[in-house]
Design an enzyme around this catalytic site. Structure first.
Site, short mmCIF file in Angstrom:
data_model
loop_
_atom_site.label_atom_id
_atom_site.label_comp_id
_atom_site.label_asym_id
_atom_site.label_seq_id
_atom_site.Cartn_x
_atom_site.Cartn_y
_atom_site.Cartn_z
N GLY A 153 0.82 -1.20 0.00
CA GLY A 153 0.00 0.00 0.00
C GLY A 153 0.85 1.25 0.00
O GLY A 153 2.08 1.20 -0.07
N SER A 155 1.42 3.24 2.43
CA SER A 155 2.16 3.47 3.67
C SER A 155 2.73 2.20 4.28
O SER A 155 3.26 2.26 5.38
CB SER A 155 1.24 4.15 4.69
OG SER A 155 0.04 3.43 4.84
N LYS A 157 3.40 -2.49 3.80
CA LYS A 157 3.07 -3.77 3.17
C LYS A 157 1.82 -4.38 3.79
O LYS A 157 1.51 -4.15 4.95
CB LYS A 157 4.25 -4.73 3.29
CG LYS A 157 5.47 -4.32 2.47
CD LYS A 157 6.51 -5.43 2.53
CE LYS A 157 7.71 -5.09 1.63
NZ LYS A 157 8.57 -4.06 2.22
N ASP A 266 -6.81 9.06 -3.50
CA ASP A 266 -6.00 8.06 -4.20
C ASP A 266 -6.89 6.99 -4.83
O ASP A 266 -6.61 5.80 -4.73
CB ASP A 266 -4.99 7.42 -3.25
CG ASP A 266 -3.86 6.71 -3.99
OD1 ASP A 266 -3.62 7.06 -5.17
OD2 ASP A 266 -3.22 5.82 -3.41
#
Length: 521
Positions: A153, A155, A157, A266
């Site tokens: 991701g 920020s 894993k 996002d």
């Protein structure tokens, strides 16, 4: 996309890690077992836990013994799982972290990031408060952690884990504790009850090797992300009906967020997760790494985005609002309907200057080869989403009322109709009826987008028998758009010095020119 990793570590911080290499403690000072231990012999597990040696003992054993120990591997795994990833396209991930800090791997949770200018203008924030339910006991008491990496991701894993009681598989996202990480968990927790948002099962606050982490256990979706599904079947464009169903479900989630004044920031195919691969698939929105909930009537200004889906105001480092999500939805719709993005980079980088210019001016088109089978209503919906002025874009409530999402039949004559007269070609080749005048427009197109079909001069209308007008228009459209881009970004047009260009054609002509004396009249 490119990611930067910083391998060097401060010597003092490295010494601090070595002292905590074999053991970690919770708030009460009691020893904890690192859940990211993957020993091959479970019988040796108890023997691997021992009292933390002193600094003198560490020096005696030597660095080599420490690096070879199982705890060193575990520590590396947990630190890797919380590694911050940075997109190498001159875009910062958030206003709470400085760009310099984002490009480094933080090896110590106690290390404070450098203060940004925006942070300096705001009053200092108090100690991080837990605004979501959080377990303090070890996650290994409830779940078995697997070494399987499900994904990465924004920020951290995402790893696989299994509930000990039921054996059910879940996804575990490991975040290094920080203000940004807590905001991500908080916003995800606030919205996870929605049917089209990835649900959260448990949240843990544990410390491993003196590194404080937030561990978020979320549901595991068998279908994976939408981009992987789309690519696995050859990036063949989806039908409008299927795209409408996807947008209906994800739009419901976005509408839920926007009504709570939360911007996801996002939205992309990678962050849309699927429950399966069949017609009854449920689509869910995930990864809140960029999500933010500003105060009412307060604009955001941190450039958080993925380049392919970034709106002009974000790339231009302007203040923006939740309408940035609507632009991203428009890009996602475009990709699903044709198989490629509306904006692209021609230099192999995540965000080239030419791509930035095309996004800023909304230079895109609907090539006939892929878009002839798509209705005018759907194309107009995309036009209304990909508008450079955020206030002119469709809102999420307006998008949810469009025929594409609701499934209502298209109203005839409501949108643009065009037709080109070609002798010997039937209506199926032209995409419409045959008219003597050659070009008819019943309604004006969206003013801030490239025209979908350009009039064809009579001098080139009948180049040869059997030529198809849509393909001819597509070529002219591409040439015209390329010329516009060259005029728009002249700094991207490189003119070589003829004497140093090493062009074979130029050299031959130059040789012929020098060998033949010029005759003046």
């Amino acid at each position: 996309m490119m990611f930067e990793y910083e391998e060097d570590e401060d010597p003092m911080e490295q010494q601090k890690h070595e002292e905590f290499k074999h053991h970690s403690t919770d708030h009460s000072g009691s020893p904890q077992e690192n859940p990211f231990r993957f020993s091959y012999d479970t019988g040796k597990r108890a023997a691997s836990m021992f009292v933390t040696p002193s600094s003198e003992d560490l020096i005696a054993y030597g660095t080599k013994h420490l690096l070879d120990s199982p705890t060193a591997v575990q520590r590396s795994l947990v630190l890797n799982a919380t590694t911050s990833l940075n997109i190498d396209c001159d875009l910062s991930s958030d206003d709470d972290l400085s760009p310099t800090t984002q490009r480094k791997i933080c090896f110590c949770a106690s290390q404070n990031p450098a203060e940004t200018q925006e942070q300096g203008l705001r009053p200092a924030k108090s100690t991080l408060a837990i605004s979501f339910p959080c377990h303090q006991h070890q996650i290994t008491e409830d779940y078995t952690i697997s070494a399987e990496i499900i994904g990465i991701g924004e920020s951290g894993k995402v790893m696989a884990c299994y509930q000990k009681v039921t054996g059910e598989k879940f996804a575990l996202k490991v975040l290094r504790d920080s203000q940004k990480a807590r905001r991500e968990v908080e916003l995800h927790w606030l919205t996870n009850a929605h049917e089209n948002v990835v649900s959260i099962l448990d949240i843990y606050e544990n410390t491993f090797d003196n590194v404080k982490c937030l561990l978020m256990v979320v549901e595991f979706l068998e279908g994976g992300d939408l981009l992987s599904q789309f690519e696995s079947q050859g990036s063949i464009p989806y039908t409008e009906k299927k795209v409408g169903e996807i947008i209906r479900q994800i739009g419901n989630a976005v509408m839920y967020l926007h009504d709570m004044n939360i911007a996801h920031r996002d939205i992309k195919l990678e962050n849309i997760l699927c429950s399966g691969t069949g017609d009854n698939c449920v689509y869910k929105l995930g990864d809140y790494g960029f999500a933010k909930r500003p105060e009412r009537n307060v604009l955001m200004e941190s450039p958080c985005c993925t380049p392919f889906y970034a709106p002009p105001e974000v790339l231009g480092r302007e203040r923006y609002d939740k309408s940035c999500d609507m632009w991203s939805l428009g890009v996602a719709m475009y990709i699903l309907l044709c198989g490629y993005p509306p904006f692209y980079s021609m230099k192999g980088v995540a965000l080239s200057p030419g791509m930035r210019s095309r996004i800023a001016n909304a230079y895109y088109a609907f090539p006939h080869e892929e878009w002839d089978c798509v209705s005018k209503d759907t194309k107009d919906d995309i036009r209304c989403l990909l508008r450079t002025n955020p206030s002119d874009r469709l809102t999420i409530h307006e998008l949810m009322a469009t025929p594409l999402v609701t499934g209502e039949p298209i109203v005839p004559g409501k949108h643009i109709t065009t037709a080109i007269a070609i002798p010997g070609a039937d209506e199926s080749e032209c995409g419409g009826g045959v008219f003597d005048d050659g070009f008819i427009v019943e309604e004006e197109e969206t003013p801030d987008t490239v025209a979908e079909i350009l009039p064809v001069p009579k001098s080139v209308r009948f180049l040869r028998d059997g030529v198809k007008a849509p393909r001819l228009h597509s070529i002219q459209e591409e040439v015209g758009r390329a010329m516009e881009i060259m005029r728009m970004g002249t700094d991207q047009v490189y003119i070589k010095n003829p004497t140093a260009s090493c062009n074979n054609l130029f050299e031959r002509r130059r040789a012929v020119h020098l060998s033949i004396p010029r005759v003046y009249c």
